[in-house]
Design an enzyme around this catalytic site. Sequence first.
Site, PDB file in Angstrom:
ATOM      1  N   TYR A   1       0.818  -1.209   0.000  1.00 20.12           N
ATOM      2  CA  TYR A   1       0.000   0.000   0.000  1.00 20.12           C
ATOM      3  C   TYR A   1       0.856   1.265   0.000  1.00 20.12           C
ATOM      4  CZ  TYR A   1      -3.025   3.782   1.459  1.00 20.12           C
ATOM      5  OH  TYR A   1      -3.683   4.986   1.510  1.00 20.12           O
TER       6      TYR A   1
ATOM      7  N   PHE B   1      -2.262   6.494  12.152  1.00 25.17           N
ATOM      8  CA  PHE B   1      -2.554   7.873  11.753  1.00 25.17           C
ATOM      9  C   PHE B   1      -3.846   8.404  12.373  1.00 25.17           C
ATOM     10  CE2 PHE B   1      -3.850   4.921   8.304  1.00 25.17           C
ATOM     11  CZ  PHE B   1      -5.225   4.947   8.544  1.00 25.17           C
TER      12      PHE B   1
ATOM     13  N   GLU C   1     -12.489   5.826   4.660  1.00 31.93           N
ATOM     14  CA  GLU C   1     -12.093   6.426   5.937  1.00 31.93           C
ATOM     15  C   GLU C   1     -13.384   6.834   6.648  1.00 31.93           C
ATOM     16  OE1 GLU C   1      -9.617   9.340   4.148  1.00 31.93           O
ATOM     17  OE2 GLU C   1      -8.293   7.780   3.372  1.00 31.93           O
TER      18      GLU C   1
ATOM     19  N   ARG D   1     -13.769  28.945  48.356  1.00 35.58           N
ATOM     20  CA  ARG D   1     -13.506  27.800  49.228  1.00 35.58           C
ATOM     21  C   ARG D   1     -13.056  26.565  48.459  1.00 35.58           C
ATOM     22  NH1 ARG D   1     -18.259  24.843  51.991  1.00 35.58           N
ATOM     23  NH2 ARG D   1     -19.326  26.739  51.326  1.00 35.58           N
TER      24      ARG D   1
ATOM     25  N   HIS E   1      -3.108  16.608  -2.562  1.00 34.64           N
ATOM     26  CA  HIS E   1      -3.564  16.720  -1.173  1.00 34.64           C
ATOM     27  C   HIS E   1      -3.338  18.117  -0.594  1.00 34.64           C
ATOM     28  CE1 HIS E   1      -4.090  12.490  -1.578  1.00 34.64           C
ATOM     29  NE2 HIS E   1      -4.309  12.271  -0.294  1.00 34.64           N
TER      30      HIS E   1
ATOM     31  N   ASN F   1       1.008  11.252   6.027  1.00 38.62           N
ATOM     32  CA  ASN F   1       0.347  10.410   7.025  1.00 38.62           C
ATOM     33  C   ASN F   1       0.925  10.778   8.385  1.00 38.62           C
ATOM     34  OD1 ASN F   1      -0.464   7.004   5.969  1.00 38.62           O
ATOM     35  ND2 ASN F   1      -1.647   8.868   5.927  1.00 38.62           N
TER      36      ASN F   1
ATOM     37  N   TYR G   1     -18.261  28.981  47.025  1.00 39.52           N
ATOM     38  CA  TYR G   1     -17.430  27.904  46.464  1.00 39.52           C
ATOM     39  C   TYR G   1     -16.274  28.418  45.620  1.00 39.52           C
ATOM     40  CZ  TYR G   1     -21.064  24.510  47.800  1.00 39.52           C
ATOM     41  OH  TYR G   1     -21.948  23.728  48.470  1.00 39.52           O
TER      42      TYR G   1
END
Length: 507
Positions: free
Chosen positions: A53, A328, A414, A283, A83, A195, A280
């Site tokens: 791959y 990834f 994906e 405290r 990309h 990646n 609060y």
Amino acid sequence: MTITLTPGAVKLELLEEIYRTGAYAALDPACHEAINASSAILSKAAKGDAPVYGVNTGFGKLANRRIAPQDVATLQRNLILSHCAGVGEPFDIPTARLIMALKLISLGRGASGVRMEIIKQIEAMLARNITPVIPCQGSVGASGDLAPLAHMAAAMIGEGEAYYHDARMPAKNALAAAGLKPVVLEAKEGLGLINGTQVSTALALIGLFNAWCAAQSALVTGALSTDAAMGSAAPFREEIHTVRGHQGQIDAAHFLRAIMDGSEIRESHREDDERVQDPYCIRCQPQVMGACIDLLRQAAKTLEIEANAATDNPLVFDDGSIISGGNFHAEPVAFAADQIALAIAEIGSIAQRRIALMVDPTLSYGLPAFLTPEPGVNSGFMIAEVTSAALMSENKHLANPCSTDSTPTSCNQEDHVSMACHGARRLGSMNQNLMRIIGIELLTGAQGVEFRAPTKTSPALQEIIMKLREKIPALKEDRFMADDLTKAGKIIMASELKLRSKLNLVS
């Protein structure tokens, strides 16, 4: 200055130094042997017949497409160019340099199969102040931070844009100006660069670093508010917190005791104070701040592991195997970012309630309304408190988890993603909001303490007020308030509250 990175053993302190100082980073030469070994395994596989791959196949949904040996280099270059689909404003230079350093660490684990030429290109770019222009949007935090890391890789091959020092220009021009040449990618190297979780991790780390500084500042301003409101220090006693056992709570209480030590204001109302308990927000500071401290420390552990991880795909191992997996996927980073967001929101929430207490004469035990000497003709901190409420509410909205969101991408290949990248990116605006809230509390706390004169606060808090007054005078009558808030926020952002003792983020 060059910081040596030993993959698998890099500490958060080094990464914060890279981010804050711009220090150069380079891999420990001891890891070069493993890098070369994995590269040799990968190169052999690229020449073989078996499908691997991303080496001799397409990507994602196109993984079943075989790539001819003569097209392997073209495949990697096309991967980067296609990309580069990021949008939005670019990350600032310190963030982009941290991303590059994290990518060095990941590749330096020797499981990515890239050549030393890739390592040397990143190191040279860091050393010669070439920083890729990386758009901030486009990653869903799975299959790697693909789009932003593609923009980083594009600069390495002379495509896209880069900064040379502070000047933005075409990447090929930046490389040429620094005496570098574009690197030519070989088998799997484009995939190895894009990646990975380095963008999400860098953003989460920056969020962590700034949240930790803000948390310590909030303990200081909380101590100021406690003294200004003549609150009891008894709830900070050690035995209360030891018997519960949470380390963050124990540490927060210790911090508050130490910084309030020697306060005349505290001693002045030990006797004959008709109040039995404080609200609060005074405290329960150790309990709330301690829980936030523990959250940040847990996130720190996760992010230190992730910063040292090999997170691309496939991975190359010593036995010659090349295995596709899913390192990834940034789910651990997404969870860490959500944890940090929760802590940021809660630190701001309790700080804002202390601001509200300080300006309210029914709660502040004798302080004038809105902390102005002449209420009525002057409004004092009236709207500064409203601003703090607006910032607090905005952070509460932003703290909603991102990790519970997912959407399928890439033709359902994906089909579950982490949303870590924008989950971590939001921490920037959240921290900015928080530091402005704390800055407002710094002003109200100091003003309140000064109304208790001639009785004095602790020496440590007196020193902090003195430093504050060098930049921002006490509010005697109404003036243009925005400048004071801006200056106070910058004091917090720059970590200018000098602390005699500091909490450790990582043990």
